[in-house]
Scaffold this motif. Structure first.
Motif, PDB file in Angstrom:
ATOM      1  N   GLY A  85       1.320   6.213   4.657  1.00 23.44           N
ATOM      2  CA  GLY A  85       2.043   7.267   4.982  1.00 23.44           C
ATOM      3  C   GLY A  85       2.111   7.109   6.754  1.00 23.44           C
ATOM      4  O   GLY A  85       2.899   7.315   7.677  1.00 23.44           O
ATOM      5  N   ASP A  86       1.371   6.296   7.357  1.00 20.49           N
ATOM      6  CA  ASP A  86       1.204   5.706   8.908  1.00 20.49           C
ATOM      7  C   ASP A  86       0.511   4.996   8.918  1.00 20.49           C
ATOM      8  O   ASP A  86       0.085   4.345   8.276  1.00 20.49           O
ATOM      9  CB  ASP A  86       1.004   6.630   9.253  1.00 20.49           C
ATOM     10  CG  ASP A  86      -0.788   7.003   9.522  1.00 20.49           C
ATOM     11  OD1 ASP A  86      -1.597   6.678  10.642  1.00 20.49           O
ATOM     12  OD2 ASP A  86      -1.089   8.159   9.229  1.00 20.49           O
ATOM     13  N   VAL A  87       0.689   3.918   9.944  1.00 19.39           N
ATOM     14  CA  VAL A  87       0.662   3.011  10.029  1.00 19.39           C
ATOM     15  C   VAL A  87      -0.830   2.912  12.042  1.00 19.39           C
ATOM     16  O   VAL A  87      -1.387   1.678  12.422  1.00 19.39           O
ATOM     17  CB  VAL A  87       1.023   1.609  11.238  1.00 19.39           C
ATOM     18  CG1 VAL A  87       2.044   1.707  10.039  1.00 19.39           C
ATOM     19  CG2 VAL A  87       2.264   2.165  12.728  1.00 19.39           C
ATOM     20  N   GLY A  88      -1.044   4.690  12.185  1.00 20.64           N
ATOM     21  CA  GLY A  88      -2.100   4.945  13.069  1.00 20.64           C
ATOM     22  C   GLY A  88      -1.893   3.926  14.482  1.00 20.64           C
ATOM     23  O   GLY A  88      -0.846   3.774  14.894  1.00 20.64           O
ATOM     24  N   ASN A  89      -2.220   3.318  14.885  1.00 24.73           N
ATOM     25  CA  ASN A  89      -2.413   2.853  16.457  1.00 24.73           C
ATOM     26  C   ASN A  89      -2.557   0.995  16.289  1.00 24.73           C
ATOM     27  O   ASN A  89      -3.083   0.464  16.771  1.00 24.73           O
ATOM     28  CB  ASN A  89      -3.462   2.828  17.403  1.00 24.73           C
ATOM     29  CG  ASN A  89      -3.442   2.781  19.006  1.00 24.73           C
ATOM     30  OD1 ASN A  89      -2.429   2.320  19.053  1.00 24.73           O
ATOM     31  ND2 ASN A  89      -4.184   2.073  19.572  1.00 24.73           N
ATOM     32  N   ALA A  90      -2.067   0.388  14.723  1.00 20.72           N
ATOM     33  CA  ALA A  90      -1.550  -0.886  14.767  1.00 20.72           C
ATOM     34  C   ALA A  90      -0.604  -1.358  15.586  1.00 20.72           C
ATOM     35  O   ALA A  90      -0.907  -2.420  16.582  1.00 20.72           O
ATOM     36  CB  ALA A  90      -0.283  -0.703  13.804  1.00 20.72           C
ATOM     37  N   GLU A  91       0.195  -0.355  16.953  1.00 18.25           N
ATOM     38  CA  GLU A  91       0.581  -1.679  17.330  1.00 18.25           C
ATOM     39  C   GLU A  91      -0.082  -1.709  18.810  1.00 18.25           C
ATOM     40  O   GLU A  91       0.519  -3.084  19.153  1.00 18.25           O
ATOM     41  CB  GLU A  91       1.327  -0.437  18.158  1.00 18.25           C
ATOM     42  CG  GLU A  91       3.514   0.051  17.838  1.00 18.25           C
ATOM     43  CD  GLU A  91       3.344  -0.010  18.894  1.00 18.25           C
ATOM     44  OE1 GLU A  91       4.969  -0.386  19.027  1.00 18.25           O
ATOM     45  OE2 GLU A  91       4.034   1.364  19.567  1.00 18.25           O
ATOM     46  N   LEU A 111       7.466   0.721   8.129  1.00 19.70           N
ATOM     47  CA  LEU A 111       8.161   1.460   7.368  1.00 19.70           C
ATOM     48  C   LEU A 111       8.004   2.104   6.219  1.00 19.70           C
ATOM     49  O   LEU A 111       6.412   1.569   5.742  1.00 19.70           O
ATOM     50  CB  LEU A 111       8.754   0.273   6.731  1.00 19.70           C
ATOM     51  CG  LEU A 111       9.506   0.525   5.616  1.00 19.70           C
ATOM     52  CD1 LEU A 111      11.200   1.218   6.491  1.00 19.70           C
ATOM     53  CD2 LEU A 111      10.005  -1.267   5.337  1.00 19.70           C
ATOM     54  N   VAL A 112       7.706   3.380   5.901  1.00 22.38           N
ATOM     55  CA  VAL A 112       7.385   4.252   4.593  1.00 22.38           C
ATOM     56  C   VAL A 112       7.763   3.981   3.161  1.00 22.38           C
ATOM     57  O   VAL A 112       9.131   3.574   3.261  1.00 22.38           O
ATOM     58  CB  VAL A 112       7.822   5.734   5.067  1.00 22.38           C
ATOM     59  CG1 VAL A 112       6.827   6.705   3.588  1.00 22.38           C
ATOM     60  CG2 VAL A 112       6.739   6.237   6.288  1.00 22.38           C
ATOM     61  N   MET A 113       7.113   2.867   2.555  1.00 23.16           N
ATOM     62  CA  MET A 113       6.978   2.502   0.867  1.00 23.16           C
ATOM     63  C   MET A 113       6.435   3.051   0.316  1.00 23.16           C
ATOM     64  O   MET A 113       5.628   4.547   0.702  1.00 23.16           O
ATOM     65  CB  MET A 113       7.155   1.491   1.159  1.00 23.16           C
ATOM     66  CG  MET A 113       8.063   0.550   1.887  1.00 23.16           C
ATOM     67  SD  MET A 113       9.545   0.685   0.992  1.00 23.16           S
ATOM     68  CE  MET A 113       9.834  -0.876  -0.146  1.00 23.16           C
ATOM     69  N   PRO A 114       6.361   3.337  -1.546  1.00 29.76           N
ATOM     70  CA  PRO A 114       5.101   4.099  -2.134  1.00 29.76           C
ATOM     71  C   PRO A 114       3.823   3.324  -1.437  1.00 29.76           C
ATOM     72  O   PRO A 114       3.546   2.438  -1.623  1.00 29.76           O
ATOM     73  CB  PRO A 114       6.013   2.991  -3.123  1.00 29.76           C
ATOM     74  CG  PRO A 114       7.936   2.949  -3.078  1.00 29.76           C
ATOM     75  CD  PRO A 114       7.495   2.060  -1.807  1.00 29.76           C
ATOM     76  N   GLU A 115       3.705   4.115  -2.200  1.00 26.64           N
ATOM     77  CA  GLU A 115       2.192   3.575  -1.873  1.00 26.64           C
ATOM     78  C   GLU A 115       2.085   3.037  -3.134  1.00 26.64           C
ATOM     79  O   GLU A 115       1.594   2.902  -4.034  1.00 26.64           O
ATOM     80  CB  GLU A 115       1.060   5.035  -2.052  1.00 26.64           C
ATOM     81  CG  GLU A 115      -0.318   5.580  -2.390  1.00 26.64           C
ATOM     82  CD  GLU A 115      -0.713   4.804  -0.615  1.00 26.64           C
ATOM     83  OE1 GLU A 115      -1.189   3.163  -0.549  1.00 26.64           O
ATOM     84  OE2 GLU A 115      -0.607   5.134   0.445  1.00 26.64           O
ATOM     85  N   ASN A 116       0.506   1.934  -3.043  1.00 27.83           N
ATOM     86  CA  ASN A 116       0.500   1.173  -3.765  1.00 27.83           C
ATOM     87  C   ASN A 116      -1.122   0.364  -3.996  1.00 27.83           C
ATOM     88  O   ASN A 116      -1.738   0.012  -4.534  1.00 27.83           O
ATOM     89  CB  ASN A 116       1.046  -0.455  -3.435  1.00 27.83           C
ATOM     90  CG  ASN A 116       0.721  -0.838  -2.281  1.00 27.83           C
ATOM     91  OD1 ASN A 116      -0.162  -0.501  -1.623  1.00 27.83           O
ATOM     92  ND2 ASN A 116       0.884  -2.418  -2.374  1.00 27.83           N
ATOM     93  N   VAL A 123      -0.626   6.794  -6.595  1.00 28.13           N
ATOM     94  CA  VAL A 123       0.408   6.001  -6.763  1.00 28.13           C
ATOM     95  C   VAL A 123       1.383   6.568  -7.525  1.00 28.13           C
ATOM     96  O   VAL A 123       1.400   7.741  -8.657  1.00 28.13           O
ATOM     97  CB  VAL A 123      -0.098   4.919  -7.588  1.00 28.13           C
ATOM     98  CG1 VAL A 123       1.066   3.900  -7.804  1.00 28.13           C
ATOM     99  CG2 VAL A 123      -1.131   4.107  -6.790  1.00 28.13           C
ATOM    100  N   PRO A 124       3.147   7.091  -7.054  1.00 26.33           N
ATOM    101  CA  PRO A 124       4.155   7.897  -7.477  1.00 26.33           C
ATOM    102  C   PRO A 124       4.737   6.853  -8.706  1.00 26.33           C
ATOM    103  O   PRO A 124       4.438   5.396  -8.588  1.00 26.33           O
ATOM    104  CB  PRO A 124       5.010   7.415  -6.613  1.00 26.33           C
ATOM    105  CG  PRO A 124       5.509   6.308  -5.524  1.00 26.33           C
ATOM    106  CD  PRO A 124       3.816   5.836  -5.612  1.00 26.33           C
ATOM    107  N   GLN A 125       5.025   7.727  -9.529  1.00 21.71           N
ATOM    108  CA  GLN A 125       5.672   7.526 -10.991  1.00 21.71           C
ATOM    109  C   GLN A 125       7.295   6.998  -9.945  1.00 21.71           C
ATOM    110  O   GLN A 125       7.712   6.688  -8.912  1.00 21.71           O
ATOM    111  CB  GLN A 125       6.482   8.708 -11.370  1.00 21.71           C
ATOM    112  CG  GLN A 125       5.559   9.269 -12.029  1.00 21.71           C
ATOM    113  CD  GLN A 125       3.757   8.852 -13.136  1.00 21.71           C
ATOM    114  OE1 GLN A 125       4.622   8.187 -13.850  1.00 21.71           O
ATOM    115  NE2 GLN A 125       3.032   8.857 -13.287  1.00 21.71           N
TER     116      GLN A 125
END
Length: 251
Positions: A85-91, A111-116, A123-125
């Motif tokens: 979803g997001d990286v919060g304040n990781a910067e 970079l949004v990728m499939p949830e794992n 987790v998406p199909q």
């Protein structure tokens, strides 16, 4: 040089995509971390660090890998963080890491990728996962273009919630949730040792042909996701969920 860590393949996919588009070298940090070897890399091209997002920060094991390594040559550093979803304040932390290493911080790509993270989220199909991966392509292309031109990546907009996620929530995540006690194995286990092989912290051992988890876990979910017979569960939280492995980058 592209340097990456990947648990179930998302960041490996992104790293290979970038290496292909930038025609750059690529290095996997996995065995350096697993074997406790300090990296000694040299590159005249920018450093591009690619990793998943754990608790709205880079994984601690990857940050330790960067801190302990010798990265000589270029001083420019980019970060790509795959997330559900997001990286919060990781910067903020990435900038601090660059300051300690003497890097010129050039930006972070969210970079949004499939949830794992099967231990907490859905987790998406396969079809939905493929759609998400395809949607990440233009983002990677655009960021690769910026790197090729030596441009900074645009800053990530962060509100108060994002700061909390990467701060207090991150600390609580590691202290309260990142534990291996909930992992179990069923009689479907075939004693293949895949869980031992894919664990970056050597936290899994076979005892009597069955995996046993120690206390040094980073919750990468590799053991549960790569188990061929799907014999591993994380308590009841993983039951009925698909085991996600990112398909390989085809170029």
């Amino acid at each position: 040089m592209i340097v990456y860590f990947s648990g179930t393949g998302n960041s490996g996919y992104a790293a290979k995509f970038l290496a292909d588009k930038l025609d750059d070298e690529i290095r996997d940090s996995f065995h350096f971390i697993k074997d406790s070897i300090a990296a000694e890399f040299v590159s005249d091209r920018p450093w591009v660090f690619v990793a998943p997002t754990y608790g709205w920060q880079l994984p601690r094991i990857f940050m330790d890998f960067i801190r302990s390594g010798d990265f000589s040559g270029s001083k420019d550093a980019y970060f790509f963080m795959t997330c559900g979803g997001d990286v919060g304040n990781a910067e903020k932390t990435n900038k601090e890491l660059c300051l300690k290493k003497g890097f010129n911080y050039k930006g972070t790509c969210e970079l949004v990728m499939p949830e794992n993270y099967i231990a907490m989220f859905e987790v998406p199909q396969a079809d939905e996962a493929q759609r998400i991966i395809e949607a990440a392509g233009p983002v990677l292309e655009n960021c690769a273009g910026s790197i090729a031109k030596g441009q900074d990546l645009p800053p990530i907009k962060v509100g108060s919630v994002g700061s909390l996620k990467s701060g207090i929530v991150n600390k609580a995540f590691y202290s309260l949730f990142v534990k291996a006690k909930a992992f179990t194995v069923s009689d479907a286990c075939i004693s293949c040792g895949m869980c031992v092989e894919v664990c970056p912290l050597n936290n899994v051992k076979l005892v009597g042909g069955k995996p046993v988890w120690a206390d040094d876990c980073t919750h990468c979910m590799a053991c549960i996701s790569y188990c061929p017979p799907e014999a591993i569960e994380y308590g009841k939280k993983s039951q009925g969920k698909p085991r996600y492995q990112c398909p390989p980058y085809q170029g």
